[in-house]
Design a protein around this motif. Sequence first.
Motif, mmCIF file in Angstrom:
data_model
loop_
_atom_site.group_PDB
_atom_site.id
_atom_site.type_symbol
_atom_site.label_atom_id
_atom_site.label_comp_id
_atom_site.label_asym_id
_atom_site.label_seq_id
_atom_site.Cartn_x
_atom_site.Cartn_y
_atom_site.Cartn_z
ATOM 1 N N ASN A 104 83.226 89.152 -22.885
ATOM 2 C CA ASN A 104 83.648 89.094 -24.341
ATOM 3 C C ASN A 104 82.593 88.730 -25.133
ATOM 4 O OD1 ASN A 104 86.304 89.127 -23.232
ATOM 5 N ND2 ASN A 104 86.029 86.935 -22.414
ATOM 6 N N SER A 105 81.475 88.682 -24.700
ATOM 7 C CA SER A 105 80.175 88.411 -25.640
ATOM 8 C C SER A 105 79.737 89.683 -26.298
ATOM 9 C CB SER A 105 79.170 87.646 -25.306
ATOM 10 O OG SER A 105 78.307 88.167 -24.126
ATOM 11 N N VAL A 106 79.365 89.793 -27.426
ATOM 12 C CA VAL A 106 78.710 91.115 -28.068
ATOM 13 C C VAL A 106 77.234 91.164 -27.685
ATOM 14 C CG1 VAL A 106 78.167 92.228 -30.156
ATOM 15 C CG2 VAL A 106 80.178 90.864 -29.845
ATOM 16 N N PRO A 107 76.849 92.393 -26.704
ATOM 17 C CA PRO A 107 75.425 92.327 -26.679
ATOM 18 C C PRO A 107 74.269 92.253 -27.679
ATOM 19 C CG PRO A 107 76.585 94.107 -25.540
ATOM 20 C CD PRO A 107 77.563 93.355 -26.634
ATOM 21 N N LYS A 108 73.472 91.917 -27.379
ATOM 22 C CA LYS A 108 72.285 91.737 -28.420
ATOM 23 C C LYS A 108 71.859 93.048 -29.016
ATOM 24 C CE LYS A 108 69.889 87.841 -26.458
ATOM 25 N NZ LYS A 108 68.723 87.179 -25.843
ATOM 26 N N GLU A 109 71.808 93.091 -30.510
ATOM 27 C CA GLU A 109 71.435 94.513 -30.993
ATOM 28 C C GLU A 109 70.054 94.921 -30.858
ATOM 29 O OE1 GLU A 109 73.053 94.160 -35.027
ATOM 30 O OE2 GLU A 109 75.227 93.739 -34.368
ATOM 31 N N ASP A 110 69.630 95.155 -29.758
ATOM 32 C CA ASP A 110 68.212 95.653 -29.592
ATOM 33 C C ASP A 110 68.534 97.138 -29.562
ATOM 34 O OD1 ASP A 110 66.645 93.065 -28.932
ATOM 35 O OD2 ASP A 110 68.409 93.022 -27.529
ATOM 36 N N GLY A 111 67.758 97.837 -30.509
ATOM 37 C CA GLY A 111 67.977 99.279 -30.729
ATOM 38 C C GLY A 111 69.311 99.567 -31.284
ATOM 39 N N SER A 112 69.177 100.693 -32.260
ATOM 40 C CA SER A 112 70.173 101.003 -32.883
ATOM 41 C C SER A 112 70.907 101.902 -32.116
ATOM 42 C CB SER A 112 69.886 101.961 -34.132
ATOM 43 O OG SER A 112 68.981 103.070 -33.776
ATOM 44 N N ALA A 113 72.307 102.414 -32.428
ATOM 45 C CA ALA A 113 73.215 103.197 -31.673
ATOM 46 C C ALA A 113 72.558 104.573 -31.443
ATOM 47 C CB ALA A 113 74.521 103.311 -32.403
ATOM 48 N N GLU A 114 71.736 105.008 -32.393
ATOM 49 C CA GLU A 114 71.311 106.373 -32.484
ATOM 50 C C GLU A 114 70.079 106.338 -31.625
ATOM 51 O OE1 GLU A 114 71.779 104.594 -35.208
ATOM 52 O OE2 GLU A 114 73.075 105.795 -36.297
ATOM 53 N N GLU B 48 75.300 108.526 -18.551
ATOM 54 C CA GLU B 48 76.523 107.809 -18.559
ATOM 55 C C GLU B 48 76.266 106.242 -18.451
ATOM 56 O OE1 GLU B 48 81.003 107.471 -16.296
ATOM 57 O OE2 GLU B 48 79.452 109.007 -15.598
ATOM 58 N N LEU B 49 75.336 105.856 -17.561
ATOM 59 C CA LEU B 49 74.868 104.652 -17.119
ATOM 60 C C LEU B 49 74.243 103.912 -18.531
ATOM 61 C CD1 LEU B 49 74.660 102.164 -15.267
ATOM 62 C CD2 LEU B 49 72.663 103.012 -14.641
ATOM 63 N N ILE B 50 73.803 104.633 -19.058
ATOM 64 C CA ILE B 50 72.875 104.328 -20.435
ATOM 65 C C ILE B 50 73.887 104.019 -21.431
ATOM 66 C CG2 ILE B 50 71.167 104.734 -22.013
ATOM 67 C CD1 ILE B 50 69.353 106.148 -20.012
ATOM 68 N N ARG B 51 74.729 105.190 -21.676
ATOM 69 C CA ARG B 51 75.682 104.829 -22.499
ATOM 70 C C ARG B 51 76.518 103.460 -22.384
ATOM 71 N NH1 ARG B 51 75.717 110.556 -22.131
ATOM 72 N NH2 ARG B 51 74.847 111.592 -24.119
ATOM 73 N N GLU B 52 77.008 103.390 -21.205
ATOM 74 C CA GLU B 52 77.900 102.268 -20.714
ATOM 75 C C GLU B 52 77.362 100.928 -21.198
ATOM 76 O OE1 GLU B 52 80.921 102.297 -20.529
ATOM 77 O OE2 GLU B 52 81.469 104.223 -19.703
ATOM 78 N N VAL B 53 75.841 100.894 -20.699
ATOM 79 C CA VAL B 53 75.081 99.438 -20.923
ATOM 80 C C VAL B 53 74.900 99.225 -22.410
ATOM 81 C CG1 VAL B 53 73.015 98.696 -20.390
ATOM 82 C CG2 VAL B 53 74.061 99.644 -18.624
ATOM 83 N N ALA B 54 74.934 100.304 -23.201
ATOM 84 C CA ALA B 54 74.644 100.200 -24.572
ATOM 85 C C ALA B 54 75.632 99.366 -25.297
ATOM 86 C CB ALA B 54 74.225 101.487 -25.429
ATOM 87 N N GLU B 55 76.934 99.516 -24.565
ATOM 88 C CA GLU B 55 78.115 99.094 -25.341
ATOM 89 C C GLU B 55 78.660 97.989 -24.890
ATOM 90 O OE1 GLU B 55 80.993 102.395 -25.286
ATOM 91 O OE2 GLU B 55 79.830 103.756 -26.588
ATOM 92 N N GLY B 56 78.485 97.434 -23.473
ATOM 93 C CA GLY B 56 79.015 96.285 -22.955
ATOM 94 C C GLY B 56 78.099 95.604 -22.351
ATOM 95 N N GLY B 57 78.585 94.427 -21.891
ATOM 96 C CA GLY B 57 77.825 93.400 -21.198
ATOM 97 C C GLY B 57 77.638 93.344 -19.636
ATOM 98 N N LEU B 58 78.908 94.024 -19.297
ATOM 99 C CA LEU B 58 78.720 94.015 -17.795
ATOM 100 C C LEU B 58 79.179 95.430 -17.286
ATOM 101 C CD1 LEU B 58 78.854 92.705 -14.724
ATOM 102 C CD2 LEU B 58 81.379 92.164 -15.146
ATOM 103 N N VAL B 59 78.550 96.054 -16.351
ATOM 104 C CA VAL B 59 78.829 97.614 -16.109
ATOM 105 C C VAL B 59 78.256 97.590 -14.453
ATOM 106 C CG1 VAL B 59 77.870 99.803 -16.124
ATOM 107 C CG2 VAL B 59 77.987 98.563 -18.275
#
Length: 795
Positions: free
Chosen positions: A365-375, A390-401
């Motif tokens: 439920n927490s928002v991951p730290k904004e380390d690095g832009s989406a780009e 695919e793993l990198i994209r999922e980790v960029a958006e969520g706290g648990l993968v």
Amino acid sequence: MSTEPEPTEKTEPGTRGAAPEPEGTGETPGRATDGVASSAGADEGAGGASVADGESGAAGGEAAEGVSDGSVGGGEPEVDAGEGGDSAGVDADGAAKAQLSEAEAELAAQRLERERIARRKAEKQRPVDSGAKLSGKAADLLAAVRAVESGAKPVAAVFREPEPPRRPAQEPVRTRPVPAEATGAGGVGGPTPETMEAVQRVLAEGGAPNALASQVAAVLGEGADEELRADPWQLLRVTGVRPEQADGFARGLLGAECAPDDERRGRAVTVWLLEQAALAGHTALEMPALTAALAQRGVPDADAAVQSTIAEAEALVFQDALDPAAPDPAEDDEEAERPVRILVGLERYALAEESLADGLARLINSVPKEDGSAEDWERAAASAKGSAAELIREVAEGGLVLHTGGRASLTEPAALLTAARGLGLRAWAATHSPLGRDSFSALLQAGLPSVSGSDGATRQDDFPQATGPAGGIPAGTRSVATVAGLLSGAEGPGRDGDGAFDLDLLVVLDAPQLDVETAALLVESLPDGARLVLGGDPAVLWSAGPGRVFADLLAARICPQVASRRPDPGPLGELVSGIGIGELNQVEAPGKEVVIVPVRDAGEAVHRTVQLVADSVPRALGVPAEETQVITPGHGGAAGTRALNTALKERLNPGPGRFGGFDPGDRVAYSPAPGRTLPGRVVGADADGLHLTCAGEPVVVPKERVEQSVRHGWALTAHQAVGCRWPAVVAVLPGDATQALSRPWVYTAFGRADRHLSVVQGAEQTLPRAVAEVPAKPRTTRLPVLLRTQTPTPG
């Protein structure tokens, strides 16, 4: 014992692609089914032990590896005393005055974490309003609890409702690694001589051996003699003591007053059964299973024993909805009831599961730290390939993968860590064993996969180019720790001022090995906004401790899951992949990657194993004996670890065993804590204890702990071998081990080999039957229900 190779045995018809045999041996390469079998029996989840029988399963008779012995041919595993619980812990004052051993440091860190969790739960306890429509046994239990609340009985456990996700403030735990020369013998704050003498007198009166005195004093603390005299069945709290032994002790103390319906006996046996269930992997037991087990143990009124245990707060009772998605009954429908199951469990595991569910919900439920832009994240993903992207994209958006896959899939979390470091994140990985840590560290530092294709060429296409100023992971920078080292503070990034890990991303490999307590400690230690990736092979043996955390999370589907599409290469990869889906296939092994060695009995199995390790494998394949690992189902039996280690020591490192049965150069398996095994080698011994080297690091085991925590290690069980790999593995499947075989056991044992697998096969046709028909035995846990009530389902 003859060291000459035996005559070549005839290859049976039907072998496909059989290659020439290793020089001078009777092995049959390339055959995974002919002549290999084992009868379907108890799997790793319960180790052939049932709760009703009261036998200690210890996750396949192997849980406290290096601590407890179990015969693979049936019977009850032996449990050595003095190795369970927190008896080796240290208090806060002692930690400031004396340096701690590795095991003590880990237990101290875990104790602090559990105390914080318990304080939080105590602060949030509140009366429960639900339960008005319960009937039968559930209503009786709830009535007993409310009777306690009214003051009729002492404080009792209550039905607990899920709490909203909330992370308490944590205190820093900064335990430092202890040099080998500083680890002396003895613990901190042990029982006083007066306490020991008093306990010995009580034990003598009841006819119990004096050898139990130190364990009784450690478990019951000061006043142990008075507590034991007031309740003789408290002797059951000592590891290894069984109900019939406690009954005999009680008769010696109480005489004619000792009776089977004694309320104290009912409570003690109830708690003992719950502890045995935990050894078999369960975090709680359903009420019918518990009462049936109590009846088999001679408790006349099982329901009353359970209610008394709950009323005295020695266990907790829960009502879990069988279908959490079902709507609640209408208020005006008095006859309708929501179907529930009644569970009883020990407080430590109940708190751990609730804390774990809270922590996972917080991460989701927490928002991951904004380390690095989406780009930046997208560029890192675009430079990777397949599942790694695919793993990198999922980790960029969520706290648990969650990430699943075999050994070849390790390139994907490696790619993730490389990308995260490139984006400036403080990224760390944690493994189950030191061997796994060193292997993954080498993979990261080289920037290349350590898994080669069938053509022998390594590939780099899984590793994205670092886009940030860090430039990836510099050579020599260790960003991998063991889970135990991370929790104790001996390894890893350390903790911040709030006691949380000083990191942004944690990738836990070997996640199936996480029990509920360890998983709760890890999750509670993560800061808000951190990302957690749990990765591993779901087909391997589950944790030695209670729970099935990774499997429960996969089934709950509360977070993204990335399944690797990279298969393990070569004949070994083909063989193990087939086992994972229940098929024991024939494989072509042109390079002698898989060799079958049929044997007639356990004695021949030991002889052929020694011949393979000492002669055939080194000569035919160039793998030295010190890089070949023997794996067998259990410690006992004619071809268990004890018999095999005796024969292998006689051949490879003969000696008088002048250091407590060990000689310099002996391979050993060291268990600093139950469920953890470190392969190592004996260096020497002195007044401080036995000196070992484990994964290149010096370890000193105090003299009084050598017998309990050190075994010879040429032969291991599959649970001891989890998280490690060797160039060559000899899997021994004697005929008396058939009840211990299951698909996860075979998958784990065969999957420990990098280059070569020899199967010493004496179980005939039941091995393929075990692979096809004996999956992991279910474990009773509450985590799925807690997860569903605290986290939304994705999508």
